[in-house]
Design an enzyme around this catalytic site. Structure first.
Site, PDB file in Angstrom:
ATOM      1  N   HIS A   9     -37.415  34.896 -16.965  1.00 25.45           N
ATOM      2  CA  HIS A   9     -37.073  34.120 -17.804  1.00 25.45           C
ATOM      3  C   HIS A   9     -36.042  34.509 -18.942  1.00 25.45           C
ATOM      4  CE1 HIS A   9     -37.688  30.762 -20.683  1.00 25.45           C
ATOM      5  NE2 HIS A   9     -37.856  31.658 -21.778  1.00 25.45           N
ATOM      6  N   HIS A  37     -33.569  30.676 -20.755  1.00 24.19           N
ATOM      7  CA  HIS A  37     -34.271  31.245 -22.328  1.00 24.19           C
ATOM      8  C   HIS A  37     -33.105  30.741 -23.408  1.00 24.19           C
ATOM      9  CE1 HIS A  37     -36.435  33.673 -24.888  1.00 24.19           C
ATOM     10  NE2 HIS A  37     -35.519  34.465 -24.857  1.00 24.19           N
TER      11      HIS A  37
END
Ligand SMILES: C[S@@+](CC[C@H](N)C(=O)[O-])C[C@H]1O[C@@H](n2cnc3c(N)ncnc32)[C@H](O)[C@@H]1O
Lengths: 304, 344
Positions: A161, A235
């Site tokens: 992520h 992200h």
């Protein structure tokens, strides 16, 4: 009676499921996730998707643009919930797909899949508003604790992520983390979910208050040690939907178009073919304006 | 444009300020008193939406808190430097003129910190002025701050008190709360022409954006021509060249709030040119993301970054790049020492 196909069709229409069904979905998914390693191994072809943030209509657009399961295989890099108006429906839809097609979809944990963050950024409030109690939120948070932390595609692409951690040089080190917990405020697991690439020599302090900034040198080192050619992560909002950095050794994929119904950006998903070529699909929001959102929603905030 | 809708934007500003105090970004001893007034009197406003009161005290997201913080802090910094430079050096003292002041509490702070030589004038629509006037007159603390005799006996019933108030100016020796539609240039002109000449800091905090091109041009020209020694600080949204401005227009159209100049003066350069073409000879400008990074001392940036996790820096950047702060100066030299964008 819980029937996953029926739930999928309800969720696609943005309809609310009974609390008992949410419970069932969450328990079933936990049973699947508990067997996944921290870093899941995947084969090509696979489509990598970035942040979704409760934008259900855009998630549906993503599926209809790229192709439905089981004909396509998906990897979602986390941040399914918070900020958007339909965090619960978006998350449950992905979880139902996981139950229905366990080998066709992989879900990685994002920094928003956390109790602390969801109480600030909307998911908790949404569950409370829709069900009158925090039960549903609690079931979902249990699932969050079981989500894996990364994926490796053909042993050549590392997917996560956020990014890298100064505590981790080797993917094997990730696999020994005890992941079944709330996202900690620091340490390797936190960094994987919070860090960002940046123009720094090695490591820098992150302005987000968690994770690190990591530079090209660290990316080179990590790729070399693990025999990889690319890091794919999400992200960070990217106005163009995706952005390659460090001579194409790292890519950010962002899949929430017109983020928060305010940012005016496009979104993208990245399909990796068998020969590891990268095929970006860019798409726009399906909501022309927030007016078309078919139920009660909070207004979009500006400085007025 | 519907006046009531424009006036309602002050509730947004107030709720942002309130959220900052909740989260300890700022302290504001006057805000609870203003809020009490809102909670008491908003119900007597026939046009006030019912949900307005609840929305006032709802906490905001971290990204909004950081943006509101820099908006308020940057203007506070300008005010402080203006006072520091001119209060003692100017024989007749100085004046701070807040256009579209709404529920702003700065006047109370300025008057408390400066017992003499600083005069504060706040202007807003007559209905908004009546609202603030009711709040002040109903409150001993605020009445004391502006130097108005507080009359305990005057109003036993809130409703009678509110409806009994008229729309006239509230005036004390150092404070004036003036009812005026700033689009009525003739009124503004005669008002300004009666003011004595002294260094005047004019604040337009999220106000100009609600006027159309002609109205804003008329307002700016009137200020320029009728104030001899002025510094004009404007905080406004900036449409930008990407999708952001269009989305903002669409979103605010849902509230029937048109922002007609947002895409016309959509870049720092165009906003700068707009001010220059009015005749202001010195114009400085920057967007709020730069101001956040350039104006605050490091320890303060660290302090506010630690209050809440910010989930998305890029979003904060995008948002703040779409708001600007400009300073136009004429008739005096303002040595503010603040860094602006030098590429504009
Ligand atoms: C968004 S609020 C900002 C309030 C305050 N300046 C602040 O920043 O906290 C805009 C204010 O400008 C006032 N305003 C807008 N247009 C105006 C006009 N033509 N004449 C007088 N006041 C006006 C509104 O009534 C409202 O109080």
């Amino acid at each position: 009676m819980f029937d996953v196909d029926h739930s999928i069709s309800l969720l696609k229409q943005c309809k609310q499921l009974p609390e008992s069904h949410v419970y069932e979905i969450c328990s079933k998914v936990q049973e699947l996730l508990i067997n996944e390693p921290n870093v899941v191994s995947l084969d090509t072809p696979v489509t990598i998707c970035g942040d979704i943030h409760g934008q259900l209509h855009d998630l549906l657009t993503l599926f209809s643009t790229i192709g439905e399961m089981p004909y396509k295989k998906y990897l979602f890099l986390g941040d399914f919930v918070d900020r958007g108006f339909y965090s619960l429906e978006s998350l449950l839809l992905l979880l139902c797909f996981k139950i229905r097609y366990p080998d066709r979809i992989t879900l990685i944990r994002g920094n928003h899949e956390s109790r602390q963050i969801t109480t600030v950024y909307g998911f908790y409030d949404e569950c409370l508003r829709k069900y009158g109690s925090a039960n549903v939120w609690r079931y979902c948070c249990e699932v969050f604790d079981y989500l894996c932390l990364g994926a490796s595609i053909n042993g050549a692409i590392f997917c996560v992520h956020g990014g890298l951690s100064p505590d981790l040089l080797n993917i094997n080190q990730i696999n020994i983390i005890d992941r079944k917990q709330e996202v900690p405020h620091e340490g390797a697991m936190c960094d994987l979910l919070w860090s960002d690439p940046d123009d720094v020599a090695n490591w820098g302090v992150s302005p987000r208050g968690a994770g690190y900034l990591f530079g090209a040198n660290e990316v080179d080192k990590f790729l070399h040690v693990n025999g990889l050619s690319l890091i794919a992560r999400a992200h960070q909002l990217v106005m163009e939907g995706y952005k390659e950095l460090f001579d194409g050794k790292l890519v950010t994929v962002w899949s929430a178009p017109n983020y928060c119904y305010r940012c005016g950006n496009v979104a993208a998903a990245l399909t990796i073919d068998d020969d590891l070529t990268r095929d970006y699909t860019v798409f726009e929001t399906s909501l022309q304006d927030v007016n078309n959102v078919p139920s009660k929603k909070p207004t979009v905030d500006y400085f007025l | 444009m519907d006046e009531q809708i424009i006036r309602s934007t002050d509730n947004d500003a107030l709720s942002c300020r309130y959220s900052l105090t909740l989260n300890t970004y700022i302290t504001d001893p006057y805000l609870p008193h203003i809020l009490t007034g809102f909670q008491k009197f908003l119900k007597y406003e026939t046009t006030a939406p019912r949900r307005a009161l609840g929305a006032l005290t709802k906490p905001k997201l971290p990204v909004i808190n950081r943006g509101s913080f820099i908006r308020i802090r940057s203007i506070d910094i300008i005010i402080k430097r203006f006072i520091d430079q001119f209060k003692e050096s100017s024989k007749d003292g100085i004046r701070i003129l807040n256009l579209g002041a709404g529920s702003d509490t700065r006047a109370f702070d300025i008057l408390t910190l400066n017992k003499e030589k600083v005069e504060v004038i706040e202007v807003d629509f007559p209905d908004s002025v009546k609202f603030k006037k009711a709040t002040i007159l109903d409150n001993q603390f605020l009445s004391n701050v502006i130097g108005y005799p507080f009359d305990n006996e005057a109003h036993r019933s809130d409703e009678k008190f509110y409806h009994g108030l008229d729309h006239t100016e509230l005036k004390t020796e150092r404070y004036r709360l003036v009812p005026m539609d700033l689009r009525e240039t003739d009124k503004l002109k005669s008002f300004l022409s009666e003011l004595s000449v002294k260094p005047t800091l004019i604040i337009s905090e999220c106000m100009l954006c609600y006027l159309n091109t002609l109205e804003s041009e008329a307002l700016l020209t009137t200020l320029h021509e009728n104030i001899k020694q002025g510094v004009l600080a404007i905080y406004d949204p900036l449409g930008g060249e990407g999708g952001f401005g269009h989305v903002m227009i669409d979103n605010l159209r849902l509230r029937n709030l048109p922002l007609t100049t947002l895409l016309e003066f959509n870049t720092l350069k165009k906003y700068h040119t707009r001010l220059q073409s009015i005749g202001f000879n010195k114009v400085e400008i920057d967007h709020m993301y730069n101001i956040l990074n350039h104006w605050l001392p490091q320890d303060e940036i660290r302090r506010i970054s630690r209050i809440e996790f910010l989930d998305e820096i890029e979003e904060l950047k995008l948002l703040l790049e779409h708001y600007c702060l400009s300073l136009s100066t004429w008739g005096i030299t303002f040595d503010h020492g603040l860094r602006f964008n030098d590429s504009v």
